[in-house]
Each structure stands twice: as structure tokens, then as C-alpha cells.
Design a protein around this motif. Structure first.
Motif, short mmCIF file in Angstrom:
data_model
loop_
_atom_site.label_atom_id
_atom_site.label_comp_id
_atom_site.label_asym_id
_atom_site.label_seq_id
_atom_site.Cartn_x
_atom_site.Cartn_y
_atom_site.Cartn_z
N HIS A 71 -4.32 7.47 36.38
CA HIS A 71 -3.17 7.00 37.16
C HIS A 71 -3.66 6.26 38.41
O HIS A 71 -3.09 5.23 38.79
CB HIS A 71 -2.27 8.17 37.56
CG HIS A 71 -1.03 7.74 38.26
ND1 HIS A 71 -0.71 8.17 39.53
CD2 HIS A 71 -0.05 6.89 37.89
CE1 HIS A 71 0.43 7.62 39.90
NE2 HIS A 71 0.85 6.84 38.93
N ALA A 72 -4.71 6.77 39.03
CA ALA A 72 -5.26 6.11 40.21
C ALA A 72 -5.75 4.71 39.87
O ALA A 72 -5.54 3.76 40.62
CB ALA A 72 -6.40 6.94 40.79
N LEU A 73 -6.39 4.56 38.70
CA LEU A 73 -6.86 3.24 38.29
C LEU A 73 -5.68 2.29 38.04
O LEU A 73 -5.74 1.10 38.39
CB LEU A 73 -7.71 3.36 37.02
CG LEU A 73 -8.38 2.06 36.56
CD1 LEU A 73 -9.46 1.63 37.54
CD2 LEU A 73 -8.96 2.23 35.15
N THR A 74 -4.59 2.82 37.45
CA THR A 74 -3.41 2.00 37.21
C THR A 74 -2.82 1.49 38.52
O THR A 74 -2.48 0.31 38.67
CB THR A 74 -2.35 2.82 36.44
OG1 THR A 74 -2.90 3.24 35.20
CG2 THR A 74 -1.10 1.99 36.17
N VAL A 75 -2.70 2.38 39.49
CA VAL A 75 -2.17 2.00 40.80
C VAL A 75 -3.10 1.01 41.49
O VAL A 75 -2.66 0.05 42.11
CB VAL A 75 -1.95 3.25 41.67
CG1 VAL A 75 -1.53 2.85 43.10
CG2 VAL A 75 -0.89 4.15 41.05
N LEU A 76 -4.40 1.22 41.36
CA LEU A 76 -5.37 0.31 41.96
C LEU A 76 -5.23 -1.09 41.36
O LEU A 76 -5.29 -2.10 42.08
CB LEU A 76 -6.79 0.84 41.75
CG LEU A 76 -7.93 -0.03 42.29
CD1 LEU A 76 -7.82 -0.18 43.81
CD2 LEU A 76 -9.29 0.57 41.91
N GLY A 77 -5.04 -1.16 40.04
CA GLY A 77 -4.87 -2.46 39.41
C GLY A 77 -3.64 -3.19 39.92
O GLY A 77 -3.64 -4.41 40.06
N ALA B 251 -11.22 7.41 50.79
CA ALA B 251 -12.43 8.03 50.23
C ALA B 251 -12.12 8.76 48.93
O ALA B 251 -12.88 8.67 47.95
CB ALA B 251 -13.03 9.00 51.25
N LEU B 252 -10.99 9.49 48.89
CA LEU B 252 -10.62 10.19 47.66
C LEU B 252 -10.31 9.21 46.55
O LEU B 252 -10.68 9.41 45.39
CB LEU B 252 -9.41 11.09 47.92
CG LEU B 252 -8.87 11.86 46.70
CD1 LEU B 252 -9.96 12.74 46.10
CD2 LEU B 252 -7.64 12.67 47.07
N MET B 253 -9.65 8.12 46.90
CA MET B 253 -9.33 7.09 45.91
C MET B 253 -10.62 6.55 45.29
O MET B 253 -10.74 6.44 44.06
CB MET B 253 -8.55 5.97 46.61
CG MET B 253 -8.08 4.89 45.68
SD MET B 253 -6.65 5.41 44.71
CE MET B 253 -6.73 4.18 43.40
N SER B 254 -11.57 6.20 46.12
CA SER B 254 -12.84 5.66 45.64
C SER B 254 -13.58 6.69 44.79
O SER B 254 -14.17 6.35 43.75
CB SER B 254 -13.70 5.23 46.83
OG SER B 254 -14.91 4.68 46.40
#
Length: 325
Positions: free
Chosen positions: A17-23, A40-43
Motif C-alpha cells: 500500500h505504501a508503494l501504491t501511495v508513493l506512485g 523515514a518509516l516510508m523509506s
């Protein structure tokens, strides 16, 4: 130990989900803000997902973040699943009764300041478990990319890829202050505008032109205008007109209060400005299988309070004189 062995062993749903939001967001900072995480948590989550996938998923530069081919494939194949999960959660929340949670809404600056903000306390008292985050911007935001639940837009045609609810009709009006009209005289025909100071929206690379259509007979005239001020905000043009600087072309929602108070007067009432602004307000959101309950009640409330539009009853000569003397 290899990087794959050090990867998390639990199903990486949050990481996906984090990768989807990042995209969608295009940067770690924007994605972290949408998720309520630290950068930092996102990365860290993306790095863990890359370790488990065994291939790079993100291409980082000094200015932006882009998904690799593998990252984009992963997002494309998982996006619909997350949309279904989000819809399922929304439907469950709706079973609880009163709408609740955060709604992120974007709206044009002048419309929001003059027409929405004075009315919003009524909505929030009616639905005390809802919270609004209001973004005032004239730019056309990407709703999905920036995480908005709803956009209020003054537009000719909403995008086909979105759900759109009509809110009300609007119109364009020519206005000036009584003091300006006393000093310079009232134009009797659109062509007279070329001899007046006009306040207008700038159009890059183009000579400002106003087009007017006769309310009876349909004759049209295009007039090149000039004046002491151009601005890309109707509030700025309205304030300049109130300061006796000239004749302004405004959307009715921006001129309504000043017209009703007699601080501005209609100019060329027998003619209708054409093509300056859209003629309808819309509430718009990306297409989804289910519309969240909070969005439903907000749209219903907007259609209720804006149903009559922004027309100002015409003033008689006597009442007009009384207000301007």
C-alpha cells in the motif's frame, strides 16, 4: 545473510500500500503525509519491500521519485485490491450510522471564501463526527494523486473518468462601482467598453477580449479591453472595482454580496458575457464502486445550500438611488 533473507517474513500488505501511495504522490514526503507516517518509516517500508521482491521498485533522483517497471507492475496489479478494501471499510463504517472521519476537499479560493466558509459551520454542527480539511486553490488538482475525497469546481465539463454532481448554475456579470459610473458614464453598448478602464483576467500571450451577447435578439460583439489591473483571482478584481478602478467581469458568486448591498452595480444588463467563466458548479470525485457516506452527505448538503445559485434580485431605479446617495 542475503538481503532476501533479511526481508520481513509477514505478508507485506502495508508495504504494498505504501508503494501504491508513493506512485501516486511522486515523493516520499507527500506519500508519508498522506499515510500519517514519518518520511523515514516510508523509506524503510519501501526498502523492505524491495528486499523481499529482490528487484529495485523505485528510481530516486534529487528532484523526484519514480517507480521502476517492476514497481509499476506491482502497483498496477495491487491497486484494484486496495480500492476494494477501502470500499469494504467504507461500507462497514457506514453501517455504524452517523458519517465520521476526515474528508479532504479542494475548492476555488474565491468561491470557498465567499460562499462555502460562511455556511460550513452549519454542516459541521449537523455532522459533528466529520472533520474537513479544506484546500483553497484555483489550480485543477489531481484528486487521486493528492488524496482528495472531493473537488468543487467551476467548469464547463467535468472529466469523464470522475463522478460529477451538478451543484448549481452560475453566470458571468459586468459590474462597476457607482462612483466609477458617475465619473465615467455608463456604457450603452459593448463597443463602448473600449473607452473604459476594464479589470480582467490575464490570458498569456493574448489580447484580453470580452464577448457579449444580447439577451434579446442574440447579437454578439467581441471587444478588446484594457485597464489598470489584470488579476487571476475574482476577489482581487472585485476589490479593484469596489475601489472605483473600473468595470470588472466576475463570476456571480464573487459579485453577489456587493451587488446586493449596492456597492457594485450591473453594467450593460441587456447583454450577457459569454465564454468568460463556466456556467455550472460541480462536485467531483474519482470514480469508485462505492461513494463514502461522508462524501454523500457533503454533496447532498452542498446541493441543498447552493440550489438557488447566486443571482441577485434586480434593483429598481429608486432603490438603486437610495443605496448610492
Amino acid at each position: 545473510m542475503t538481503s532476501t533473507e533479511s526481508a520481513p517474513r509477514h505478508p507485506p500488505w502495508a508495504h504494498l500500500h505504501a508503494l501504491t501511495v508513493l506512485g501516486e504522490a511522486g515523493s516520499f514526503t507527500a506519500a508519508a503525509q498522506r499515510l500519517g507516517w514519518s518520511k523515514a518509516l516510508m523509506s524503510q517500508r519501501v526498502a523492505e519491500l524491495e528486499a523481499q521482491a529482490g528487484v529495485p521498485l523505485v528510481r530516486r533522483t534529487t528532484r523526484s521519485v519514480r517507480l521502476t517497471e517492476a514497481g509499476q507492475q506491482l502497483v498496477d496489479r495491487s491497486r484494484s485490491a486496495f480500492a476494494e478494501i477501502d470500499a469494504a471499510l467504507a461500507s462497514v463504517r457506514d453501517l455504524a450510522g452517523a458519517p465520521r472521519g476526515l474528508l479532504r476537499v479542494t475548492a476555488p479560493v474565491a468561491l470557498a471564501r465567499q460562499q462555502l466558509l460562511p455556511r460550513l459551520p452549519d454542516f459541521l454542527r449537523r455532522y459533528p463526527e466529520l472533520r474537513l480539511e479544506l484546500d483553497l486553490a484555483d489550480r485543477l488538482a489531481s484528486l487521486a494523486q493528492e488524496g482528495f475525497d472531493l473537488a468543487i469546481r467551476h467548469t464547463h465539463a467535468p472529466p469523464d473518468t470522475h463522478v460529477a454532481w451538478p451543484l448549481c448554475e452560475t453566470r458571468s456579470v459586468l459590474v462597476a462601482s457607482p462612483a466609477y459610473l458617475r465619473a465615467r458614464g455608463e456604457p450603452a453598448h459593448p463597443l463602448d467598453l473600449s473607452a473604459h478602464d476594464c479589470l480582467y483576467y490575464p490570458r498569456p500571450g493574448a489580447t484580453p477580449v470580452w464577448q457579449l451577447e444580447a439577451r434579446q435578439g442574440g447579437a454578439r460583439h467581441r471587444v478588446a479591453v484594457r485597464g489598470p489591473l489584470a488579476a487571476n483571482n475574482s476577489e482581487a478584481l472585485r476589490e479593484a472595482a469596489l475601489g472605483d478602478l473600473g468595470i470588472a467581469l466576475l463570476p456571480d458568486f464573487s459579485a453577489q454580496a456587493a451587488l446586493a448591498a449596492g456597492r457594485l452595480r450591473p453594467v450593460l444588463p441587456g447583454w450577457r458575457p459569454v465564454g468568460a467563466f463556466a456556467e455550472r458548479l460541480w462536485a467531483i470525485r474519482p470514480h469508485t464502486a462505492q461513494v463514502p457516506r461522508g462524501v454523500q452527505v457533503l454533496v447532498a448538503w452542498l446541493r441543498e445550500v447552493l440550489a438557488e445559485g447566486f443571482a441577485t434580485p434586480p434593483q429598481t431605479g429608486a432603490s438603486r438611488a437610495k443605496k448610492t446617495t
